[in-house]
Motif scaffolding. Structure first.
Motif, PDB file in Angstrom:
ATOM      1  N   ALA A  62       0.860  -1.149  -0.095  1.00  0.00           N
ATOM      2  CA  ALA A  62      -0.081  -0.071   0.016  1.00  0.00           C
ATOM      3  C   ALA A  62       0.933   1.090   0.097  1.00  0.00           C
ATOM      4  N   ALA A  63       1.994   1.162   0.760  1.00  0.00           N
ATOM      5  CA  ALA A  63       2.712   2.397   0.881  1.00  0.00           C
ATOM      6  C   ALA A  63       3.257   2.665  -0.638  1.00  0.00           C
ATOM      7  N   LYS A  64       3.824   1.768  -1.430  1.00  0.00           N
ATOM      8  CA  LYS A  64       4.189   1.809  -2.634  1.00  0.00           C
ATOM      9  C   LYS A  64       3.357   2.342  -3.538  1.00  0.00           C
ATOM     10  N   LYS A  65       2.150   2.062  -3.547  1.00  0.00           N
ATOM     11  CA  LYS A  65       1.041   2.804  -4.383  1.00  0.00           C
ATOM     12  C   LYS A  65       0.799   4.168  -4.186  1.00  0.00           C
ATOM     13  N   TRP A  66       0.978   4.590  -2.831  1.00  0.00           N
ATOM     14  CA  TRP A  66       0.895   5.807  -2.321  1.00  0.00           C
ATOM     15  C   TRP A  66       2.097   6.614  -2.846  1.00  0.00           C
ATOM     16  N   ALA A  67       3.298   5.989  -2.822  1.00  0.00           N
ATOM     17  CA  ALA A  67       4.567   6.866  -3.266  1.00  0.00           C
ATOM     18  C   ALA A  67       4.301   6.749  -4.854  1.00  0.00           C
ATOM     19  N   GLU A  68       3.887   6.031  -5.391  1.00  0.00           N
ATOM     20  CA  GLU A  68       3.520   6.111  -6.896  1.00  0.00           C
ATOM     21  C   GLU A  68       2.779   7.072  -7.193  1.00  0.00           C
ATOM     22  N   SER A  69       1.678   7.352  -6.557  1.00  0.00           N
ATOM     23  CA  SER A  69       0.746   8.403  -6.764  1.00  0.00           C
ATOM     24  C   SER A  69       1.616   9.766  -6.438  1.00  0.00           C
ATOM     25  N   LEU A  70       2.360   9.926  -5.646  1.00  0.00           N
ATOM     26  CA  LEU A  70       2.947  11.039  -5.296  1.00  0.00           C
ATOM     27  C   LEU A  70       3.848  11.414  -6.495  1.00  0.00           C
ATOM     28  N   LEU A  71       4.564  10.651  -7.069  1.00  0.00           N
ATOM     29  CA  LEU A  71       5.398  10.699  -8.303  1.00  0.00           C
ATOM     30  C   LEU A  71       4.640  11.416  -9.518  1.00  0.00           C
ATOM     31  N   ALA A  72       3.400  11.253  -9.406  1.00  0.00           N
ATOM     32  CA  ALA A  72       2.386  11.925 -10.573  1.00  0.00           C
ATOM     33  C   ALA A  72       1.826  13.265 -10.241  1.00  0.00           C
ATOM     34  N   GLU A  73       2.142  13.777  -9.079  1.00  0.00           N
ATOM     35  CA  GLU A  73       1.675  14.984  -8.530  1.00  0.00           C
ATOM     36  C   GLU A  73       2.614  16.068  -9.136  1.00  0.00           C
ATOM     37  N   PRO A  74       2.225  17.097  -9.739  1.00  0.00           N
ATOM     38  CA  PRO A  74       2.932  18.182 -10.343  1.00  0.00           C
ATOM     39  C   PRO A  74       3.675  19.077  -9.255  1.00  0.00           C
ATOM     40  N   ASP A  75       3.371  19.452  -8.058  1.00  0.00           N
ATOM     41  CA  ASP A  75       3.677  20.042  -7.117  1.00  0.00           C
ATOM     42  C   ASP A  75       4.709  19.451  -6.168  1.00  0.00           C
ATOM     43  N   VAL A  76       4.957  18.196  -6.323  1.00  0.00           N
ATOM     44  CA  VAL A  76       5.849  17.351  -5.552  1.00  0.00           C
ATOM     45  C   VAL A  76       7.371  17.464  -5.950  1.00  0.00           C
ATOM     46  N   ASP A  77       8.098  18.191  -5.153  1.00  0.00           N
ATOM     47  CA  ASP A  77       9.390  18.347  -5.472  1.00  0.00           C
ATOM     48  C   ASP A  77      10.500  17.551  -4.801  1.00  0.00           C
ATOM     49  N   VAL A  78       9.902  16.303  -4.230  1.00  0.00           N
ATOM     50  CA  VAL A  78      11.029  15.535  -3.457  1.00  0.00           C
ATOM     51  C   VAL A  78      10.777  13.820  -4.325  1.00  0.00           C
ATOM     52  N   LYS A  79      10.706  14.259  -5.455  1.00  0.00           N
ATOM     53  CA  LYS A  79      10.379  12.934  -6.291  1.00  0.00           C
ATOM     54  C   LYS A  79      11.320  11.776  -6.320  1.00  0.00           C
TER      55      LYS A  79
END
Length: 144
Positions: free
Chosen positions: A100-117
């Protein structure tokens, strides 16, 4: 890292040096050496995070027991993420539900405002390795 240290000239008349001593210095050195494995430029300890939380956007990275320590500490970096998604990722990661953590991390990679990819990419690599048998919510570093 933040804490009480000893700083000054240390030695004798024959050989003197300027040095910084104390556990906070050792921990700071160990945290700095972990930056590459977390994909960030800077890691700060919990006391530093508390001191600057109103001045900077902070992202929780992990609870880590640095080499030579048995007890973990929460570590952070300066950056932006999507807070509610990151909190879900953190919750699943610490409880050992790494799928489940991996799914959340992958979804965060797709977010444009995340700068800690790069952080999320590194953590996905770790999550792919599987939960350690003795997982207690703290990552135990094996190198300095």
């Amino acid at each position: 890292n933040t804490g009480k240290i000893l700083v000054g000239n240390i030695g004798s008349e024959g050989k003197m040096g300027y040095d910084v001593l104390g556990d906070p210095v050792s921990v700071a050195s160990r945290l700095e050496s972990q930056t590459k494995s977390y994909g960030v430029l800077m890691i700060i300890g919990p006391d530093t995070a508390e001191a600057v939380k109103d001045k900077f956007d902070l992202v929780w990275l992990d609870n880590i027991a640095v080499k030579g320590k048995a007890v973990g500490l929460d570590i952070y970096t300066v950056g932006r993420t999507v807070k509610y998604k990151h909190e879900e990722y953190r919750k699943e990661y610490t409880r050992g539900n790494w799928k489940a953590a991996k799914k959340w991390a992958e979804s965060l990679l797709a977010e444009p405002d995340v700068d800690v990819k790069d952080y999320y990419k590194k953590m996905i690599e770790r999550l792919d390795e599987g939960v350690p048998a003795n997982w207690d919510g703290t990552y135990h570093a094996t190198s300095k």
